[in-house]
Design an enzyme around this catalytic site. Sequence first.
Site, PDB file in Angstrom:
ATOM      1  N   THR A 235       0.831  -1.207   0.000  1.00 26.90           N
ATOM      2  CA  THR A 235       0.000   0.000   0.000  1.00 26.90           C
ATOM      3  C   THR A 235       0.857   1.246   0.000  1.00 26.90           C
ATOM      4  O   THR A 235       1.756   1.395   0.842  1.00 26.90           O
ATOM      5  CB  THR A 235      -0.930   0.008   1.237  1.00 26.90           C
ATOM      6  OG1 THR A 235      -1.752  -1.152   1.210  1.00 26.90           O
ATOM      7  CG2 THR A 235      -1.790   1.256   1.259  1.00 26.90           C
ATOM      8  N   CYS A 321      24.974   6.033   6.123  1.00 29.62           N
ATOM      9  CA  CYS A 321      24.396   4.686   6.014  1.00 29.62           C
ATOM     10  C   CYS A 321      25.413   3.614   6.362  1.00 29.62           C
ATOM     11  O   CYS A 321      25.511   2.592   5.688  1.00 29.62           O
ATOM     12  CB  CYS A 321      23.854   4.473   4.607  1.00 29.62           C
ATOM     13  SG  CYS A 321      22.612   5.685   4.143  1.00 29.62           S
TER      14      CYS A 321
END
Length: 380
Positions: A235, A321
Amino acid sequence: MSVYLDHNASAPILPRVRAAMLAALEMVGNPSSVHGPGRALRALVDDARDKVAKAAGAEAKQVVFTGSATEALTQAIVGGVKAFGIDRVIVCATDHAAALKAAEASGVSVRVVGVDDNGIVDLGALGRHVETASAAGEKLLVAVSWVNNETGVIQPRGKLEALIGPTPHVLVIDAVQAFGKRDLDFAACATDMMAISAHKIGGPAGIGALLVKGHADTVRLIPGGGQEQGRRGGTESAALIAGFGAACEEFGEVFEADRAEALVTAFEDRLIALAPDAVIFSRGAERIGTTSNFAVPGVKNTVAMMSLDLAGIAVSSGSACSSGKVGRSHVLSAMGVAPDLSECGLRVSFGWSSTAEDIDAFFSAFETVLSRHRRNGAAA
């Protein structure tokens, strides 16, 4: 006082982005539902897709929303290997970990192309890989970061496209640090897939996009209920997507490339005046006008960052990261920078909210760092 000089890690959220997200959060439903509330959310998603496409020089149908640029790169590389029957993945030694790890997970052999001492990819070596693969009837997927997140170096995208574009091989460009600052011109270019992200341009974290040409529509990573025209299941987060769209509009209005470049120039001039032995990495190459990666010999980045943080100055030693690690950069290592110098590497990155006063605050704190280092050196 807090000074933020880490825009390459994540830019401060823009005002209209926050407003767009809050408005979307007030809405109820699922963008895939056919009732009125669902259709209203679908309209919001479609409007944001149009805005992202416009900012990227792409067609709306070429925009696939993902959970991050890391996911987008993984879809392009891992999904691309399967979709195109790739025999080998080629990456650049200074690519972001997202691309390097995706290549490792692709299930095929990986070759790493080196760079020169400024961080520019070895096009000769890449060309030899292409020639060898073409002669053997093999297909390559080549992934390169257009703008390096640590040094700001700009890779010769045009030459990469000229080398890969006319062949059956596949070209993936990590455009995360270029998006909003360079002309992507995706629809007209010879790149097959391109990854972009919202939070580098003042949008929310947790939303990115993969730009795909029509022949790459079969590239998949996450199966599901047919969202994103069947190209990415799950979704859609209307609020995050709305924020992405708003960022594409507002960043273009508030970010001034010339002003950011002037800030970097002023920063580096002042750095050299304060510390003549400072090394500015990749200064001999074309760089994005937002980033300066430097080292003062003997001043470890662990020590400098701690002192700067205590003074309210946010900088980094490279990619955010890397699980919060501070130390030696794989980018600088690939460029041949000596270990003791790379462990001193610091990155400042400017953006839409940066000012000349930020530079003043940085050097007010950094002078203390250098003074302490020099006193300790003299005492030794």
